[in-house]
Scaffold this active site. Structure first.
Site, PDB file in Angstrom:
ATOM      1  N   SER A  20       9.397   5.995  -3.401  1.00 28.61           N
ATOM      2  CA  SER A  20       9.302   4.992  -2.348  1.00 28.61           C
ATOM      3  C   SER A  20       8.240   5.452  -1.365  1.00 28.61           C
ATOM      4  O   SER A  20       8.113   6.654  -1.100  1.00 28.61           O
ATOM      5  CB  SER A  20      10.655   4.883  -1.616  1.00 28.61           C
ATOM      6  OG  SER A  20      10.479   4.262  -0.359  1.00 28.61           O
ATOM      7  N   GLN A  61      15.543  -7.761  -3.907  1.00 29.19           N
ATOM      8  CA  GLN A  61      14.256  -8.452  -3.710  1.00 29.19           C
ATOM      9  C   GLN A  61      13.767  -9.073  -5.026  1.00 29.19           C
ATOM     10  O   GLN A  61      13.296 -10.214  -5.053  1.00 29.19           O
ATOM     11  CB  GLN A  61      13.210  -7.473  -3.180  1.00 29.19           C
ATOM     12  CG  GLN A  61      11.795  -8.036  -3.143  1.00 29.19           C
ATOM     13  CD  GLN A  61      10.800  -7.079  -2.521  1.00 29.19           C
ATOM     14  OE1 GLN A  61      10.650  -7.045  -1.318  1.00 29.19           O
ATOM     15  NE2 GLN A  61      10.105  -6.293  -3.338  1.00 29.19           N
ATOM     16  N   GLY A 109       5.290   4.832  -8.765  1.00 32.66           N
ATOM     17  CA  GLY A 109       6.078   3.615  -9.016  1.00 32.66           C
ATOM     18  C   GLY A 109       5.163   2.395  -9.024  1.00 32.66           C
ATOM     19  O   GLY A 109       5.230   1.548  -9.926  1.00 32.66           O
ATOM     20  N   HIS A 110       4.277   2.305  -8.019  1.00 30.83           N
ATOM     21  CA  HIS A 110       3.341   1.170  -7.981  1.00 30.83           C
ATOM     22  C   HIS A 110       2.422   1.191  -9.203  1.00 30.83           C
ATOM     23  O   HIS A 110       2.092   0.148  -9.765  1.00 30.83           O
ATOM     24  CB  HIS A 110       2.470   1.244  -6.719  1.00 30.83           C
ATOM     25  CG  HIS A 110       3.222   1.082  -5.439  1.00 30.83           C
ATOM     26  ND1 HIS A 110       3.404   2.110  -4.548  1.00 30.83           N
ATOM     27  CD2 HIS A 110       3.815   0.001  -4.891  1.00 30.83           C
ATOM     28  CE1 HIS A 110       4.077   1.679  -3.506  1.00 30.83           C
ATOM     29  NE2 HIS A 110       4.349   0.408  -3.675  1.00 30.83           N
ATOM     30  N   GLY A 130       0.825  -1.206   0.000  1.00 25.06           N
ATOM     31  CA  GLY A 130       0.000   0.000   0.000  1.00 25.06           C
ATOM     32  C   GLY A 130       0.856   1.252   0.000  1.00 25.06           C
ATOM     33  O   GLY A 130       2.030   1.225  -0.388  1.00 25.06           O
ATOM     34  N   ALA A 131       0.256   2.399   0.435  1.00 15.22           N
ATOM     35  CA  ALA A 131       0.907   3.710   0.337  1.00 15.22           C
ATOM     36  C   ALA A 131       1.383   3.901  -1.107  1.00 15.22           C
ATOM     37  O   ALA A 131       2.557   4.190  -1.376  1.00 15.22           O
ATOM     38  CB  ALA A 131       2.049   3.853   1.345  1.00 15.22           C
ATOM     39  N   ARG A 179       8.400   5.193   1.632  1.00 14.12           N
ATOM     40  CA  ARG A 179       9.077   5.742   2.820  1.00 14.12           C
ATOM     41  C   ARG A 179       9.592   7.166   2.597  1.00 14.12           C
ATOM     42  O   ARG A 179      10.069   7.790   3.554  1.00 14.12           O
ATOM     43  CB  ARG A 179      10.222   4.823   3.247  1.00 14.12           C
ATOM     44  CG  ARG A 179       9.733   3.503   3.859  1.00 14.12           C
ATOM     45  CD  ARG A 179      10.889   2.701   4.438  1.00 14.12           C
ATOM     46  NE  ARG A 179      10.445   1.616   5.283  1.00 14.12           N
ATOM     47  CZ  ARG A 179      10.385   0.327   4.915  1.00 14.12           C
ATOM     48  NH1 ARG A 179      10.747  -0.021   3.690  1.00 14.12           N
ATOM     49  NH2 ARG A 179       9.971  -0.590   5.769  1.00 14.12           N
TER      50      ARG A 179
END
Ligand code: PAF
Length: 283
Positions: free
Chosen positions: A190, A158, A40-41, A35-36, A192
């Site tokens: 990101s 990852q 990019g997503h 989420g958030a 974050r």
């Protein structure tokens, strides 16, 4: 007009929704997220759409990939905004289990990954991380059974870990990597980044600028060690606490001595203020 995606919060609801989506054997692509959601997503969702008729996005802040001292409690949760973004992208289904659905009280298993998960990059600084990612991603794959799954290259290690795991364990899913999406000043997007203070946000693009400069020096024939030393100095001078700046084989992530050992990927992780950022570029 965009239609809101179906939302499944339990396994029976997920399986019912997937049965409908798979009518006439439509291929399903999964975009796993916490989420958030940012651009990019959204680029992952758009790439997923190119590979499959049906797109499923999972939103699950996975506790098993956070260490006790990390930001599980404060990780940004923006459900309403996420749903609006996924509606605009015509996503078919959002898989949104809570922690009790994903990890019932008697859950005791953990997927153990090696190879690219044990190359002394992220694993050196976040030893719990890839076991948690591998466990949840394996579960997401067996729950959704997608033909395709899309992961961002921003989390380059990852991506390699999940690709190897899917192959080693015959999970029957093709992993597709998507290029890093950047802010106008080069900072890799990101979830974050919202943690950055105004001052740290102003310094943050140094990371990408340094990656590009270090890669340029390497391509121009400077020794890897000299180029990495210049890069390290630039990052530390900008006020970062550097975890690593390393040139690695782009597939195995093994250390390399020269560009001839490539293809080469340059990877960095560093903390500015209290925020840890990672990024990478092709050399
Ligand atoms: O990259 C992420 O957002 C997470 O690590 C993932 C792949 C969704 C697993 O929780």
């Amino acid at each position: 007009m965009s239609k809101a995606p179906k939302i499944a919060r339990t396994l029976p609801a997920l399986h019912r929704a997937l049965d409908q989506l798979r009518a006439r054997n439509a291929a399903v692509a999964l975009v796993p997220t916490m989420g958030a959601l940012h651009e990019g997503h959204i680029s992952l969702v758009r790439l997923a759409r190119k590979h499959a008729k049906r797109v499923v996005v999972s939103i699950f802040v996975n506790p098993t990939q956070f260490a006790a001292h990390e930001d599980l409690g404060s990780y940004p949760r923006t459900w309403k905004a996420d749903l609006a973004k996924l509606t605009a992208e015509n996503v078919d289904l959002v898989w949104h289990p809570d922690a009790k659905v994903m990890y019932p009280a008697d859950f005791t298993s953990r997927v153990n990954v090696e190879g690219p998960a044990t190359v002394s990059l992220e694993d050196r600084f976040r030893p719990h991380f890839f076991g948690g990612v591998a466990t949840v991603v394996t579960k997401l794959f067996t729950q959704v059974r997608p033909e395709i799954a899309v992961f961002g290259e921003k989390d380059f290690q990852q991506l390699k870990v999940v690709t190897r795991m899917a192959r080693d364990l015959d999970l029957g899913v093709k992993i597709v990597g998507a290029p890093v999406v950047r802010e106008r000043d080069g900072l890799a997007m990101s979830s974050r980044n919202v943690y950055l203070s105004a001052e740290d946000r102003a310094s943050a693009p140094v990371l990408y600028r340094t990656l590009k400069d270090t890669a340029r020096r390497m391509r121009a024939g400077e020794s890897l060690s000299a180029a990495l030393a210049a890069g390290t100095a630039a990052i530390e001078t900008a006020g970062f606490a550097l975890d690593y700046l390393e040139a690695r084989h782009a597939e195995t992530l093994a250390p390399i001595a020269s560009l001839k050992d490539g293809p080469v990927r340059l990877l960095v992780a560093a903390k500015i203020g209290t925020t840890r950022l990672i990024d990478n570029v092709k050399v």
